[in-house]
Motif scaffolding. Structure first.
Motif, short mmCIF file in Angstrom:
data_model
loop_
_atom_site.label_atom_id
_atom_site.label_comp_id
_atom_site.label_asym_id
_atom_site.label_seq_id
_atom_site.Cartn_x
_atom_site.Cartn_y
_atom_site.Cartn_z
N ILE A 1 87.79 63.02 47.03
CA ILE A 1 87.81 63.00 45.56
C ILE A 1 86.47 63.47 45.00
CG2 ILE A 1 87.77 61.43 43.56
CD1 ILE A 1 90.07 59.92 44.78
N ALA A 2 85.39 62.99 45.59
CA ALA A 2 84.05 63.42 45.13
C ALA A 2 83.91 64.93 45.26
CB ALA A 2 82.98 62.70 45.94
N ASP A 3 84.43 65.47 46.34
CA ASP A 3 84.35 66.92 46.54
C ASP A 3 85.18 67.67 45.50
OD1 ASP A 3 83.15 68.89 48.21
OD2 ASP A 3 85.15 69.36 49.00
N VAL A 4 86.35 67.15 45.19
CA VAL A 4 87.20 67.77 44.16
C VAL A 4 86.47 67.79 42.82
CG1 VAL A 4 89.28 67.38 42.77
CG2 VAL A 4 89.41 67.25 45.26
N ILE A 5 85.84 66.68 42.48
CA ILE A 5 85.14 66.60 41.19
C ILE A 5 83.97 67.58 41.16
CG2 ILE A 5 83.79 65.10 39.66
CD1 ILE A 5 85.45 62.74 40.75
N LYS A 6 83.22 67.66 42.26
CA LYS A 6 82.07 68.58 42.31
C LYS A 6 82.52 70.02 42.08
CE LYS A 6 80.30 67.19 46.27
NZ LYS A 6 79.39 67.16 47.43
N LYS A 7 83.58 70.43 42.77
CA LYS A 7 84.06 71.81 42.62
C LYS A 7 84.54 72.07 41.20
CE LYS A 7 85.40 72.31 47.48
NZ LYS A 7 86.51 72.32 48.46
N THR A 8 85.21 71.09 40.62
CA THR A 8 85.71 71.25 39.24
C THR A 8 84.55 71.33 38.26
OG1 THR A 8 87.65 69.97 39.88
CG2 THR A 8 87.28 70.31 37.52
N LYS B 1 76.21 66.76 40.57
CA LYS B 1 76.02 67.55 41.77
C LYS B 1 76.75 68.89 41.69
CE LYS B 1 75.16 63.72 44.98
NZ LYS B 1 75.77 62.78 45.94
N GLY B 2 77.94 68.88 41.15
CA GLY B 2 78.70 70.13 41.03
C GLY B 2 78.16 71.02 39.94
N GLY B 3 77.74 70.42 38.83
CA GLY B 3 77.31 71.21 37.68
C GLY B 3 75.95 71.84 37.85
#
Length: 454
Positions: free
Chosen positions: A241-248, A318-320
């Motif tokens: 889930i954390a990875d999904v949020i980062k990519k999004t 982290k993603g942004g």
């Protein structure tokens, strides 16, 4: 400056129609230091001229970018130097003249809000700052677009408890003075700790003292996109889930970077920052609370809510941060009750309480935001809530804020409607045991020790 490949964001643009992806705001920051004058009339004239000259093409340019790229840009705003720094030792009435001037400039430009009717008093008051703060209830009631903020603490300075006590009374007075409009003046007033200089979001936006003469800051949004991505991920573990949020978050922020660069180039104004925020709206499908519920909570406010919010906030950053050359502002997830359909539902059901919201603010982007409380809540209790929330920010070296609405004539369970993005809020229960003696002591809470942490 990062070179943007337009093809790179086509997938993100596909999120716009169904998942409420938008650019929440393009905000032009404008320094007013060169407007200072001995005469209040000359000062107001210079303020109006500079704002309308610098931001004259802001709305038009925003609309052009919106049309050209098909990206909704919800707000075009202006922030200015905290007026207490340029007004000096003038009377409350003269400060209100400055507020009226800001409002007139905002109407001429066609912007949604103008921020900067502000003061920075974390370590004490400059001459005239008490007068300026006393004028806030009237300035916000008599204007339509002016927003105000007061920074009462920093981690390095500690907490100005005289200002905390004063702000309890100011919020109560603002609610009364604007009672015919649902106490809306309180919705345009925020009390900060560790306020950033480059925040593009109202009501706390102002043009910081370390900023250039003019600057473009952009705030992104997109809780609906994140919520949808988590649902599409299906039965996955927390790491996934954390990875999904980062990519999004990366995709959302690339859109913000594109808009910021275009606005900066077309207006001939330096690009400041992209604020990596998930900012909700009252619209269904655009809720931070629904993101948390998509992770597996029955209702926002349930046990586990703070943990979900901490995960969300960290993954968004982290993603942004990889998607923009400059990030700043508040950056993270906002949890304004009245502006979030999921929060409104959770608060009405009683599952989401002020105490739980306070816990959530230890890990979120800002703080206790857009919360309606009973109109008869004592000033000292409001100051006590401010002191608690500000302490979380000071001790944890983060921004926190309080935007409370003691809705005049309203009781627990009543609803208060502000309209537009400000939304609708249920009046929430407050612990009314008195902190009056503590608040009345005044003085300053010393800056916290930053070693020996546990």
């Amino acid at each position: 400056m990062i070179n943007i490949n337009k093809d790179e964001i086509l997938e993100t643009i596909n999120m716009i129609d169904g998942e409420h992806l938008d650019i929440r705001t393009i905000t032009m920051g404008i320094s007013l230091f060169d407007c200072r004058a001995d005469s209040i009339n000359v000062l107001c004239e210079r303020i109006y001229d500079k704002i309308t000259r610098c931001a004259g093409r802001l709305v038009k340019t925003g609309m052009e970018i919106e049309k050209e790229y098909g990206i909704p840009i919800i707000n075009k705003r202006v922030s200015v130097t905290p007026v207490s720094l340029i007004g000096g030792n003038v009377s409350s009435d003269d400060y209100i003249k400055i507020a009226m001037t800001l409002d007139k400039a905002a109407k001429t430009l066609g912007v949604n809000f103008i921020g900067g009717y502000s003061a920075l008093v974390q370590k004490g008051y400059l001459l005239g700052e008490r007068e300026m703060i006393e004028s806030i209830p009237y300035a916000l009631t008599e204007t339509d677009y002016v927003c105000s903020s007061v920074n009462v603490a920093t981690t390095k300075a500690g907490i100005n408890m005289d200002a905390v006590a004063q702000m309890g009374g100011i919020i109560k007075k603002a609610a009364y003075v604007s009672r015919e409009k649902g106490s809306i003046a309180c919705a345009k007033l925020v009390v900060f700790a560790n306020v950033p200089d480059d925040n593009p979001f109202m009501a706390g936006a102002f043009h910081g003292i370390g900023e250039p003469d003019t600057v473009i800051n952009v705030g992104v949004s997109g809780p609906g996109v994140v919520s949808s991505a988590i649902k599409k991920a299906g039965a996955c573990n927390i790491t996934e889930i954390a990875d999904v949020i980062k990519k999004t978050a990366f995709k959302i922020t690339r859109v913000g970077q594109l808009v910021a660069c275009e606005a900066s180039k077309r207006l001939g104004v330096p690009f400041g920052i992209v604020d990596l925020s998930l900012a909700p709206t009252p619209a269904i499908g655009d809720s931070v609370a629904h993101v948390l519920e998509a992770m597996g909570l029955e209702t926002c406010g349930a046990c586990g809510t703070t943990a979900c919010l901490a995960l969300l906030n960290d993954a968004v950053k982290k993603g942004g941060v990889m998607a923009s050359s400059h990030v700043g502002g508040l950056s993270g997830a906002f949890i304004p009750v009245s502006e979030d359909a999921g929060m409104i539902t959770a608060a009405k059901s009683g599952c989401l309480t002020i105490e739980k919201l306070e816990a959530m603010t230890a890990v979120c982007s800002v703080g206790l935001d857009m919360i309606a409380i009973p109109g008869d809540t004592p000033e000292a209790v409001i100051s006590g809530i401010i002191a608690d929330e500000i302490s979380i920010g000071v001790v944890n070296t983060k921004t926190t804020a309080v935007r409370l609405i003691p809705a005049y004539g309203k009781s627990v369970g009543d609803m208060v409607e502000f309209g537009g993005l400000l939304g609708i809020a249920p009046v929430m229960k407050v612990n009314t045991a008195s902190p009056e003696v503590f608040i009345g002591r005044g003085g300053r809470v010393p800056a916290p020790l930053q070693s020996l942490k546990n």
